[in-house]
Structure formats: structure tokens, C-alpha cells
Design an enzyme around this catalytic site. Sequence first.
Site, short mmCIF file in Angstrom:
data_model
loop_
_atom_site.label_atom_id
_atom_site.label_comp_id
_atom_site.label_asym_id
_atom_site.label_seq_id
_atom_site.Cartn_x
_atom_site.Cartn_y
_atom_site.Cartn_z
N ARG A 97 0.75 -1.16 0.03
CA ARG A 97 0.00 0.00 0.04
C ARG A 97 0.77 1.36 0.00
NH1 ARG A 97 -3.58 -2.20 4.65
NH2 ARG A 97 -2.83 -4.19 4.63
N GLU A 134 0.42 -7.34 13.11
CA GLU A 134 -0.77 -7.47 13.97
C GLU A 134 -1.12 -8.88 13.65
OE1 GLU A 134 -3.51 -4.48 13.14
OE2 GLU A 134 -4.80 -5.11 14.65
O1 LIG Z 1 2.49 -1.80 11.89
P1 LIG Z 1 2.29 -2.77 11.50
O2 LIG Z 1 1.72 -3.63 12.58
O3 LIG Z 1 3.69 -3.53 10.91
O4 LIG Z 1 1.21 -2.95 10.27
C1 LIG Z 1 1.30 -2.19 9.38
C2 LIG Z 1 1.47 -2.99 7.88
O5 LIG Z 1 0.50 -3.79 7.61
C3 LIG Z 1 -0.23 -3.60 6.35
O6 LIG Z 1 0.46 -4.33 5.43
P2 LIG Z 1 0.28 -5.79 5.29
O7 LIG Z 1 1.73 -6.64 5.82
O8 LIG Z 1 -0.86 -6.22 5.44
O9 LIG Z 1 0.67 -6.06 3.85
P3 LIG Z 1 -0.12 -5.57 2.33
O10 LIG Z 1 0.27 -4.14 2.24
O11 LIG Z 1 0.63 -6.28 1.26
O12 LIG Z 1 -1.24 -6.12 2.59
C4 LIG Z 1 -0.04 -2.15 6.43
O13 LIG Z 1 -0.18 -1.79 4.81
C5 LIG Z 1 1.20 -1.83 6.87
O14 LIG Z 1 2.40 -2.12 5.87
N1 LIG Z 2 -5.96 -2.84 11.36
C1 LIG Z 2 -5.51 -2.97 9.94
N2 LIG Z 2 -6.02 -2.28 8.84
C2 LIG Z 2 -5.30 -2.46 7.78
N3 LIG Z 2 -4.24 -2.64 7.68
C3 LIG Z 2 -3.43 -3.18 8.84
N4 LIG Z 2 -2.20 -3.67 9.01
C4 LIG Z 2 -1.93 -3.80 10.08
N5 LIG Z 2 -3.09 -3.61 10.66
C5 LIG Z 2 -4.03 -3.24 10.00
#
Ligand SMILES: O=P(O)(O)OC[C@H]1O[C@H](OP(=O)(O)OP(=O)(O)O)[C@H](O)[C@@H]1O
Ligand SMILES: Nc1ncnc2[nH]cnc12
Length: 211
Positions: A97, A134
Site C-alpha cells: 500500500r 498484527e
Molecule cells: O504497523 P504494523 O503492525 O507493522 O502494520 C502495518 C502494515 O500492515 C499492512 O500491510 P500488510 O503487511 O498487511 O501488507 P499488504 O500491504 O501487502 O497488504 C499495512 O499496509 C502496513 O504495511
Molecule cells: N487494522 C489494520 N487495517 C489495515 N491494515 C493493517 N495492517 C495492520 N493492521 C491493519
Amino acid sequence: MGEQENIKSGGGDKNNVVEEAMPAAAKENGRVAATDPRLQGISDAIRVVPHFPKPGIMFNDITALLLRPDVFKDAVDMFVERYRGMGIAAVAGIEARGFIFGPAIALAIGAKFIPLRKPKKLPGEVISETYELEYGRDCLEMHIGAIEQGERVVVVDDLVATGGTLSAAIRLLERAGADVVECACLIGVPKFKDFYKLNGTPVYILVESRK
Ligand SMILES: O=P(O)(O)OC[C@H]1O[C@H](OP(=O)(O)OP(=O)(O)O)[C@H](O)[C@@H]1O
Ligand SMILES: Nc1ncnc2[nH]cnc12
């Protein structure tokens, strides 16, 4: 909590993890004015999906915001206004993202864009960092040679929860010799704000998650 109370704006010194309430942010020189009407629109455009991708997770879905070009532009503009003229050489975006917002910010401020990718996606020689999420565990990789010693970098992602992903990004960039000035996220998840692990690098957040 009312909608207006959910809106926060942060930023600060290298030695602090900062997430400031509206009145403090409004007083600060050079920071986003907390009264900026764009923040309410940004907060309202983020969809919250309960129990995705796992039970108990309140997922903050920025794809709803992307369907609103006016609001999407407001979010990018707010970051551009903050980082323009700060001598930022590179914007590093976190897959996936951070790839949506990072390149637009980089182009607007005249910086290069560095993709920080999930494992085995980059074809060249890489350095890697693993981290906890998370809802799981993951790893980020960056091409060796993407950064030159001492370059000033902003890390961009959509959301900070535990801060594990941003911390891994900071470690990668600092190992490569970068000066990581700040991390920039649209959304902060407030239940994790005491658990951010950002190695002393400030995180700049436009809005708090609504749930
Ligand atoms: O602060 P944190 O606990 O580390 O979580 C935040 C991360 O989680 C989500 O990505 P995700 O790992 O779900 O990957 P994606 O963007 O590929 O869906 C979000 O876009 C952040 O990169
Ligand atoms: N609550 C949340 N919503 C979207 N992206 C996430 N990545 C980690 N936690 C998330």
C-alpha cells in the site's frame, strides 16, 4: 468518540515517537494544521471492515479512499506540502500500500522512489529485514545501491499499527547509509500507539483509525 476527535496529526524530533492531538499540531510551525478540512474527508473516506483478514482485526481499507480522486489527491497533497523543500532525496514505499502513495509524493517533491518489497520480488542483490505484524510475520527487501550514504529519506505507508513494518524499513534504509528523516502514514491505529517500535524516528500520521 466523535468523528472530529479521531483526527490527529503528528511529527516531531528524531528522538521522539510523535502522535500529537489536534491543538498541539495546530500550534506547530510547518506542521499540518489540525483544523485543515481535508483531514475530515480523508478520515471519512477510509472504510473499516471488521474481522478482516482474521477475527478481531478491524481492517482499515484505503481502497474506498482511492475511489475518491479528490480525497486521494488531498492525502497526497498534505504529504507533499510537508516534505517539499526539506532536501528529501528519496521516498521509500512499503509494499503493497505504500506503493500507492509513495510514487506520487516522490514525483511531486523531486525525489527518487525506492520500493521496499516482500521477499523474492526484487531481481538484483538485496538486503532483508524480518518483522512481526498484527496478523503474522513478514520480511522486507531493498536493492543494494538504491541509497547513497547520507541521503535523506521519508518512508511512506498507508497505516501504522504495531510499527513493526516501519521499523524494519528504517533498519533496512539505515543499514544502507540513509538518514531516515520521518515515516509518513495516512492512518495510525491508536491501540498500538504505546507499542510503536520506530527506533527513535518520528511517524507523521494524518488520521487515527475510526475503530
Ligand atoms: O504497523 P504494523 O503492525 O507493522 O502494520 C502495518 C502494515 O500492515 C499492512 O500491510 P500488510 O503487511 O498487511 O501488507 P499488504 O500491504 O501487502 O497488504 C499495512 O499496509 C502496513 O504495511
Ligand atoms: N487494522 C489494520 N487495517 C489495515 N491494515 C493493517 N495492517 C495492520 N493492521 C491493519
